[in-house]
Design an enzyme around this catalytic site. Structure first.
Site, PDB file in Angstrom:
ATOM      1  N   CYS A 165       0.856  -1.186   0.084  1.00  0.00           N
ATOM      2  CA  CYS A 165       0.022   0.090   0.044  1.00  0.00           C
ATOM      3  C   CYS A 165       0.929   1.176   0.017  1.00  0.00           C
ATOM      4  O   CYS A 165       1.888   1.452   0.917  1.00  0.00           O
ATOM      5  CB  CYS A 165      -0.786  -0.133   1.340  1.00  0.00           C
ATOM      6  SG  CYS A 165      -1.902   1.622   1.531  1.00  0.00           S
ATOM      7  N   CYS A 167      -7.322  -1.051   1.528  1.00  0.00           N
ATOM      8  CA  CYS A 167      -6.364  -1.483   2.302  1.00  0.00           C
ATOM      9  C   CYS A 167      -6.923  -1.665   3.658  1.00  0.00           C
ATOM     10  O   CYS A 167      -7.559  -0.831   4.104  1.00  0.00           O
ATOM     11  CB  CYS A 167      -5.101  -0.616   2.339  1.00  0.00           C
ATOM     12  SG  CYS A 167      -3.814  -0.866   3.842  1.00  0.00           S
ATOM     13  N   CYS A 199      -5.211   0.703   6.796  1.00  0.00           N
ATOM     14  CA  CYS A 199      -5.378   2.248   6.631  1.00  0.00           C
ATOM     15  C   CYS A 199      -6.679   2.507   6.002  1.00  0.00           C
ATOM     16  O   CYS A 199      -7.025   3.894   5.872  1.00  0.00           O
ATOM     17  CB  CYS A 199      -4.034   2.862   5.988  1.00  0.00           C
ATOM     18  SG  CYS A 199      -3.972   2.774   4.359  1.00  0.00           S
ATOM     19  N   CYS A 224      -8.829  -5.305  -9.673  1.00  0.00           N
ATOM     20  CA  CYS A 224      -8.635  -4.183 -10.824  1.00  0.00           C
ATOM     21  C   CYS A 224      -8.002  -2.901  -9.847  1.00  0.00           C
ATOM     22  O   CYS A 224      -8.706  -2.162  -9.387  1.00  0.00           O
ATOM     23  CB  CYS A 224      -9.572  -3.848 -11.383  1.00  0.00           C
ATOM     24  SG  CYS A 224      -9.277  -2.562 -12.594  1.00  0.00           S
TER      25      CYS A 224
END
Ligand SMILES: [Zn+2]
Length: 134
Positions: A48, A97, A100, A122
């Protein structure tokens, strides 16, 4: 929900560049075929870009020709959070994510790709950071 990594909006805005902020924190989408990882075949782990959590690996990346990096599975199913997204007059599944809460992209199913899961995560390149392993 509460995330392990939570920061005030001003801090995200300061830490991310405008393109990253627009996608990660405002659920934007980078234009198709423009992202730096769309056609990347380098072996490694995609983390991330907002918090560094490991999200996807090159092992699950496949050529979808859709214009964005595509994965048939996350590195670990707990690494991502899936949320129903009814924006833009469609019902889609948003991928965030799990650490976060930043927006990564969407996941689509049943498109007929010859992958083990028949799912296509995607994901915006700008949401990811590739750590090559070779
Ligand atoms: Zn994150």
């Amino acid at each position: 929900m509460a995330y392990d990594v939570e920061k005030p909006d001003e801090q995200w805005r300061a830490e991310l560049n405008p393109a990253e902020y627009a996608v990660l924190r405002q659920a934007g989408t980078e234009p198709a075929f423009t992202g730096e990882y769309t056609d990347t075949k380098t072996k490694g782990v995609y983390s991330c870009r907002a918090c560094g959590a490991e999200l996807f690996t090159s092992t699950e990346k496949f050529e979808s020709h859709c214009g964005w990096p595509s994965f048939y599975d996350p590195k670990d199913s707990a690494a991502v959070e899936l949320i129903e997204d009814r924006s833009h007059g469609m019902v889609r599944t948003e991928v965030r994510c799990a650490r976060c809460g930043s927006h990564l992209g969407h996941v689509f199913e049943g498109e007929g790709y010859a992958t083990p899961t028949d799912q296509r995560y995607c994901i915006n390149s700008v949401s990811l950071k590739l750590e090559p392993t070779e």
